[in-house]
Design an enzyme around this catalytic site. Structure first.
Site, PDB file in Angstrom:
ATOM      1  N   PHE A  58       0.517  -1.124  -0.259  1.00 35.01           N
ATOM      2  CA  PHE A  58      -0.008  -0.162   0.013  1.00 35.01           C
ATOM      3  C   PHE A  58       1.137   1.904  -0.236  1.00 35.01           C
ATOM      4  CE2 PHE A  58       0.635  -1.503   4.701  1.00 35.01           C
ATOM      5  CZ  PHE A  58       0.365  -0.084   5.290  1.00 35.01           C
ATOM      6  N   ARG A  86      -4.032   7.483  20.197  1.00 35.26           N
ATOM      7  CA  ARG A  86      -4.422   6.217  19.499  1.00 35.26           C
ATOM      8  C   ARG A  86      -5.221   5.483  19.974  1.00 35.26           C
ATOM      9  NH1 ARG A  86      -0.718   4.531  16.553  1.00 35.26           N
ATOM     10  NH2 ARG A  86      -1.007   2.305  16.107  1.00 35.26           N
ATOM     11  N   THR A  92      -7.036   1.777  12.969  1.00 29.50           N
ATOM     12  CA  THR A  92      -6.560   2.022  11.681  1.00 29.50           C
ATOM     13  C   THR A  92      -7.603   2.031  10.880  1.00 29.50           C
ATOM     14  OG1 THR A  92      -4.297   1.613  12.529  1.00 29.50           O
ATOM     15  CG2 THR A  92      -4.309   1.560  10.449  1.00 29.50           C
ATOM     16  N   ARG A 103     -11.569   8.372  13.833  1.00 27.75           N
ATOM     17  CA  ARG A 103     -11.877   8.092  12.588  1.00 27.75           C
ATOM     18  C   ARG A 103     -13.305   6.609  12.137  1.00 27.75           C
ATOM     19  NH1 ARG A 103      -5.666   5.110  13.348  1.00 27.75           N
ATOM     20  NH2 ARG A 103      -4.888   6.206  12.290  1.00 27.75           N
ATOM     21  N   HIS A 116      -3.066  10.107  11.685  1.00 28.34           N
ATOM     22  CA  HIS A 116      -2.417   9.748  11.827  1.00 28.34           C
ATOM     23  C   HIS A 116      -1.322   9.821  13.533  1.00 28.34           C
ATOM     24  CE1 HIS A 116       1.843   7.625  12.271  1.00 28.34           C
ATOM     25  NE2 HIS A 116       2.082   8.266  11.865  1.00 28.34           N
ATOM     26  N   GLU A 127       9.132  10.637  14.731  1.00 24.67           N
ATOM     27  CA  GLU A 127       8.336  11.601  13.751  1.00 24.67           C
ATOM     28  C   GLU A 127       8.289  12.910  14.572  1.00 24.67           C
ATOM     29  OE1 GLU A 127       4.844   9.451  14.124  1.00 24.67           O
ATOM     30  OE2 GLU A 127       5.083   7.646  13.068  1.00 24.67           O
TER      31      GLU A 127
END
Ligand code: CMP
Length: 141
Positions: A58, A86, A92, A103, A116, A127
């Site tokens: 992906f 999270r 996800t 989400r 994200h 990050e």
């Protein structure tokens, strides 16, 4: 412990005009925004950020999507910020995300999944440093 984590509001959520609704969820959960910027990612930036997924099938779709429009990149700070973020995001794949998560409420697909968040302390450190110089992160606790 007080932690910092990287959050990205992805192009789908920016296009839907729900930046504020997403940030409100972080704030209501006690997380503080300690750095923020809106940015159009270049392919190089998106590929570097997601380098760990380089061999995944992906990867190209992910980079295409993440460069399809502007994103909002933020550092969130708070008690257990990495896991807390999270939990607020949900799974996800939005089809598997628990009701009331970001989400579940704002995402359409596993690619266009609204946000994200760093998945570990090591990722968070990498990050945050990928997007922000140390002096761009403002201590608030
Ligand atoms: P994110 O947390 O930004 O990290 C990598 C992204 O790849 C993930 O969210 C998804 O949007 C996207 N992605 C697409 N397909 C998959 C997959 N099969 N497994 C994990 N992530 C995927």
């Amino acid at each position: 412990a007080v932690e910092r984590t990287l959050s990205i509001i992805k192009p789908d959520a920016v296009a839907k005009n729900v930046i504020g609704e997403i940030i409100a969820r972080f704030e209501k959960a006690g997380l503080r925004v300690v750095a923020a910027k809106m940015q159009q990612l270049s392919r190089e930036q998106a590929e570097g950020f997601y380098a760990e997924h380089k061999e995944r099938p992906f990867f190209k779709d992910l980079v295409d999507f993440m460069t399809s429009g502007p994103v909002v990149v933020q550092v969130l700070e708070g008690e257990n910020a990495i896991v807390q973020n999270r939990e607020l995001m949900g799974a996800t794949n939005p089809k598997e995300a628990a009701p009331g998560t970001i989400r579940a409420d704002f995402a359409e697909s596993i690619d266009a999944n609204a946000v994200h968040g760093s998945d570990s302390a090591a990722s968070a450190e990498r990050e945050v440093a990928y997007f922000f110089a140390a002096e761009e992160v403002c201590a608030r606790s």
